[in-house]
Design a protein around this motif. Structure first.
Motif, PDB file in Angstrom:
ATOM      1  N   GLY A  49       0.785  -1.225   0.000  1.00  8.72           N
ATOM      2  CA  GLY A  49       0.000   0.000   0.000  1.00  8.72           C
ATOM      3  C   GLY A  49       0.812   1.268   0.000  1.00  8.72           C
ATOM      4  O   GLY A  49       0.271   2.352  -0.250  1.00  8.72           O
ATOM      5  N   THR A  50       2.120   1.196   0.256  1.00  5.80           N
ATOM      6  CA  THR A  50       2.940   2.401   0.255  1.00  5.80           C
ATOM      7  C   THR A  50       3.412   2.707  -1.160  1.00  5.80           C
ATOM      8  O   THR A  50       3.456   1.832  -2.036  1.00  5.80           O
ATOM      9  CB  THR A  50       4.170   2.235   1.167  1.00  5.80           C
ATOM     10  N   GLU A  51       3.794   3.962  -1.377  1.00  6.57           N
ATOM     11  CA  GLU A  51       4.248   4.384  -2.700  1.00  6.57           C
ATOM     12  C   GLU A  51       5.474   3.592  -3.139  1.00  6.57           C
ATOM     13  O   GLU A  51       5.561   3.133  -4.286  1.00  6.57           O
ATOM     14  CB  GLU A  51       4.584   5.874  -2.664  1.00  6.57           C
ATOM     15  N   SER A  52       6.421   3.396  -2.212  1.00  9.00           N
ATOM     16  CA  SER A  52       7.656   2.707  -2.578  1.00  9.00           C
ATOM     17  C   SER A  52       7.388   1.258  -2.965  1.00  9.00           C
ATOM     18  O   SER A  52       7.989   0.737  -3.906  1.00  9.00           O
ATOM     19  CB  SER A  52       8.651   2.770  -1.415  1.00  9.00           C
ATOM     20  N   GLN A  53       6.473   0.583  -2.262  1.00  7.55           N
ATOM     21  CA  GLN A  53       6.190  -0.813  -2.568  1.00  7.55           C
ATOM     22  C   GLN A  53       5.444  -0.959  -3.887  1.00  7.55           C
ATOM     23  O   GLN A  53       5.712  -1.871  -4.673  1.00  7.55           O
ATOM     24  CB  GLN A  53       5.386  -1.446  -1.432  1.00  7.55           C
ATOM     25  N   ARG A  54       4.488  -0.045  -4.141  1.00  4.78           N
ATOM     26  CA  ARG A  54       3.760  -0.100  -5.423  1.00  4.78           C
ATOM     27  C   ARG A  54       4.711   0.109  -6.595  1.00  4.78           C
ATOM     28  O   ARG A  54       4.629  -0.590  -7.617  1.00  4.78           O
ATOM     29  CB  ARG A  54       2.648   0.954  -5.436  1.00  4.78           C
ATOM     30  N   ALA A  55       5.613   1.082  -6.458  1.00  3.16           N
ATOM     31  CA  ALA A  55       6.568   1.337  -7.542  1.00  3.16           C
ATOM     32  C   ALA A  55       7.525   0.161  -7.719  1.00  3.16           C
ATOM     33  O   ALA A  55       7.873  -0.205  -8.853  1.00  3.16           O
ATOM     34  CB  ALA A  55       7.351   2.619  -7.249  1.00  3.16           C
ATOM     35  N   LEU A  56       7.944  -0.461  -6.610  1.00  2.00           N
ATOM     36  CA  LEU A  56       8.846  -1.606  -6.703  1.00  2.00           C
ATOM     37  C   LEU A  56       8.151  -2.786  -7.372  1.00  2.00           C
ATOM     38  O   LEU A  56       8.759  -3.505  -8.175  1.00  2.00           O
ATOM     39  CB  LEU A  56       9.325  -1.995  -5.300  1.00  2.00           C
TER      40      LEU A  56
END
Length: 741
Positions: A49-56
């Protein structure tokens, strides 16, 4: 519950061979499952749900080599030489070629392509990118890269391999843990005065730990379980397993010394002390399972895995221990005339024979106000450093100094700047048309941000609308300034989208770790509120009092604060770091405070129940407020002291591990248990109860009626056993002959 546990203890004693056989069969089955189906441990930190995880996750589909694990080969030329000299460039090129042939390697980028050569030309970096995440990297693949580095060393270069491919070292049982168990055995021998009883305490605890650990490892093919979760389960399972057995066995030996039949004795001990064990274990399990509500997968597995180990420890204490005592019968009783036997029959009733713990409680109660002020003042002072608490996840900078990943980390930080050890990845994506131009414009915008050392040219992905920009911070991955830079990039994201038409998202290992730490920081106060609220409710039901739960909650907060304060002083500020053998200081492991709160809550309730239940029993029988504190404590203070010492030595045994995740957790739990048991439960609690007098046991009548009675002390069980004994001993009425007609 006490009546049910009484029956369970009696049945386990009677069917001891069957109970032991079931435990051994379960252990054998789990060992077989681990051997046949066991998977690999997963040490990834993800925050859905975090921006960094979605982008990864997006990069995992469009540019797998950017989202997989990475290794660095750091080459340093001999003194007076440069890596750009012809012999060394050839050696580096050979290492590149060898590394590219390693299994699972998707790309190798040398210094001639990336420009990763230090300003003084003495150091160069070769980037090795894997197509899989760190848990899936095979040892043979990493060995091949290390061998490529060693080949360059034979040509005169120094080479160190580092990068995100190096993770936790996993579960480790070494000399320090064995010494911890040995010290626990010594404490048990002193407590019981019997090697046989001490061994009986360890056997069910160790078997329970074996079942809990193999059960957790058997789940690795189906669930992502980290090595830290397994080590935490081992640590907790061993500590509480010994303690829970100790509580029940000490009650059993006390009753044997008074002449109780062995089967009835273990049944009574299971019903009384076992009830407190079940209650205490339930609080630990609830607190650890509550970690799953935070929504971080690796923390959920840590909490549930440790909760499972505690559950197995409780089951071993209330089933396996009664069964094992059945094999020894009355041989577990203290020898007649021994100090242990006299203490069991009359635990320090006279002043001359009073134990050290009983004398301590008497001294505390003699000057209660002074005691409360002194203890509270010391604990508040110890807690003051916690105000400067900074959270982060460890990286290779926390690895042992002798390790290759730590040497690579230090050389890169020294020659290129600390930011090269934690670069940020910025994913750009446009809605229409190719993204190369928008990516280049976004890169120029990012160069102007404060804290940016360098911005590399955008790299296209398999999606033409995307590019990846590598941003090198001026500071290291665990620096607060790097965290602020991530926030600044996200702040300017709307402006970049408006001017370039590209959406940007910050990701990479450093950004994910920062998001994990932020999520945990935000969850800390709500989680503590849940735990404190739970303690107030549970203890109100157990002790039928308002003051005792409030006092217990305040004491718990003081214990947590003092433990966190000492962690900050040692691991973050570096006080006494040399004395403790620490070679790296910095932010505290981000999930340590929540783990500490969850575990220490259950242990604090454990000691609270065992100490205060004896005081409440004396109060109910005598009605003497001050006397009930003194005489009630003497029955359990020795056992609680032994339990706390065992818990402390088990946790401290994990401190020497060269694991940046486990070391601070072990330290925090060890000092937290020591502070809570000795400063709070055995000092502050008696003093507060002595000050409160009769008011300590007051509960409004309306609240007393609606609260369920947990009967942890086993009052109803004692009445039922007494009535049964009276009925059994009553003479049968004489038979009256029928009249003859």
């Amino acid at each position: 519950m006490a009546v049910l546990l009484h029956r369970l203890g009696r049945s386990a004693y009677h069917h001891r061979k069957l109970v032991l056989g079931i435990w051994l069969a379960v252990l054998a089955a789990l060992i077989t499952c681990v051997g046949v189906f066991g998977g690999k441990l997963d040490d990834r930190f993800t925050v859905p749900g975090t921006e960094s995880q979605r982008a990864l996750d997006t990069l995992g589909r469009t540019l797998p080599e950017a989202s997989g694990a990475a290794a660095q080969i750091v080459f340093t030329a001999p003194e007076g030489h440069r890596v750009t000299d012809a012999p060394y460039t050839a050696a580096i090129a050979g290492a590149e070629a060898a590394a590219s042939k390693a299994p699972q390697v998707s790309a190798v980028i040398g210094p001639t392509t990336s420009g990763a050569v230090s300003a003084d030309r003495t150091t160069a970096i070769v980037q090795v990118q894997y197509s899989v995440q760190q848990p899936e990297v095979r040892a043979s693949s990493l060995d091949a890269v290390e061998q490529a580095a060693k080949a360059a060393e034979r040509k005169g270069l120094k080479a160190f391999v580092g990068g995100s491919v190096y993770g936790s070292k996993g579960v480790h049982i070494g000399p320090s843990e064995i010494i911890g168990v040995g010290v626990a055995l010594l404490v048990l021998v002193v407590t019981f005065g019997s090697l046989l009883a001490a061994g009986m305490s360890l056997l069910p605890a160790l078997l329970g730990v074996a079942v809990g650990l193999t059960g957790l490892l058997a789940l690795t093919p189906a669930f992502s379980i980290s090595s830290t979760a397994v080590t935490l389960a081992l640590m907790l399972g061993l500590a509480v397993g010994i303690d829970y057995v100790l509580f029940i066995l000490s009650r059993h030996r006390q009753q044997l010394a008074r002449g109780t039949d062995p089967q009835e004795s273990i049944a009574l001990a299971n019903g009384t002390a076992g009830s407190a064990v079940v209650f205490a274990g339930s609080t630990v399990i609830i607190a650890l399972a509550a970690l799953s509500v935070i929504g971080i997968p690796f923390l959920t597995t840590m909490g549930l895995g440790a909760a499972g180990a505690v559950l197995v420890a409780v089951l071993a204490a209330i089933t396996l221990l009664p069964a094992l005592t059945g094999f020894l019968g009355a041989r577990l009783a203290p020898k007649p005339g021994s100090k242990a036997a006299r203490r069991a029959v009359d635990p320090g009733a006279s002043e001359g024979r009073a134990t050290l713990g009983a004398r301590w409680v008497r001294a505390v109660v003699a000057k209660p106000l002074l005691t409360v002020l002194a203890v509270a003042g010391i604990l508040v002072a110890l807690a003051l450093p916690a105000a400067d608490l900074r959270l982060a996840l460890p990286d290779n900078g926390s690895a042992p100094v002798s390790s290759t990943e730590r040497k690579a980390y230090d050389v890169v930080g020294d020659k290129f700047g600390p930011g090269f050890n934690g670069p940020l990845l910025v994913l750009t994506e446009t809605d229409k048309g190719p993204g190369a131009q928008a990516g280049a414009q976004a890169a120029r915008k990012l160069r102007d941000l404060k804290g940016v050392k360098a911005v590399l040219p955008p790299v296209p992905t398999r999606d033409p609308a995307q590019t990846v920009i590598q941003v090198i911070p001026e500071t290291g991955p665990d620096s607060a300034r790097t965290g602020r830079l991530v926030g600044d990039i996200r702040t300017v994201a709307p402006d970049i989208r408006e001017t370039t038409g590209a959406r940007i998202a910050v990701t990479g290992t450093t950004a994910v770790n920062i998001d994990v730490s932020n999520r945990l920081s935000d969850s800390l106060l709500p989680f503590m509120a849940i735990v404190v609220g739970l303690s107030l409710i549970l203890l109100t039901m157990v002790f039928r009092s308002l003051l005792i739960p409030l006092k217990a909650a305040v004491g718990f907060l003081l214990s947590v604060g003092a433990a966190l304060g000492m962690v900050v002083a040692l691991f973050q500020w570096g006080w006494l770091a040399d004395a403790f053998g620490l070679d790296h200081t910095g932010p505290v492991v981000s999930f340590l405070p929540i783990i500490l709160i969850g575990v220490l809550f259950g242990l604090a309730m454990d000691y609270e129940v065992f100490l205060v239940s004896g005081m409440r029993e004396e109060w109910v029988h005598t009605g003497a407020a001050s006397g009930s504190v003194i005489h009630g404590a003497r029955h359990s203070v020795r056992v609680v002291t032994a339990a706390a010492l065992i818990m402390f030595t088990v946790f401290a045994g994990f401190f020497p591990l060269d694991d940046a995740l486990i070391k601070p957790i072990a330290f925090a739990l060890a000092v937290g248990v020591a502070v809570d048991a000795f400063a709070v439960r055995m000092t502050l609690v008696p003093a507060v109860l002595a000050l409160a007098g009769r008011h300590a046991w007051w509960l409004p009548a309306w609240l007393n009626r609606i609260l369920p009675d947990l009967d942890v002390e086993g009052t109803r069980l004692h009445k039922a056993v007494s009535q049964h004994s009276e009925a059994a001993s009553a003479p049968e009425p004489a038979s009256v002959p029928e009249p003859v007609s």
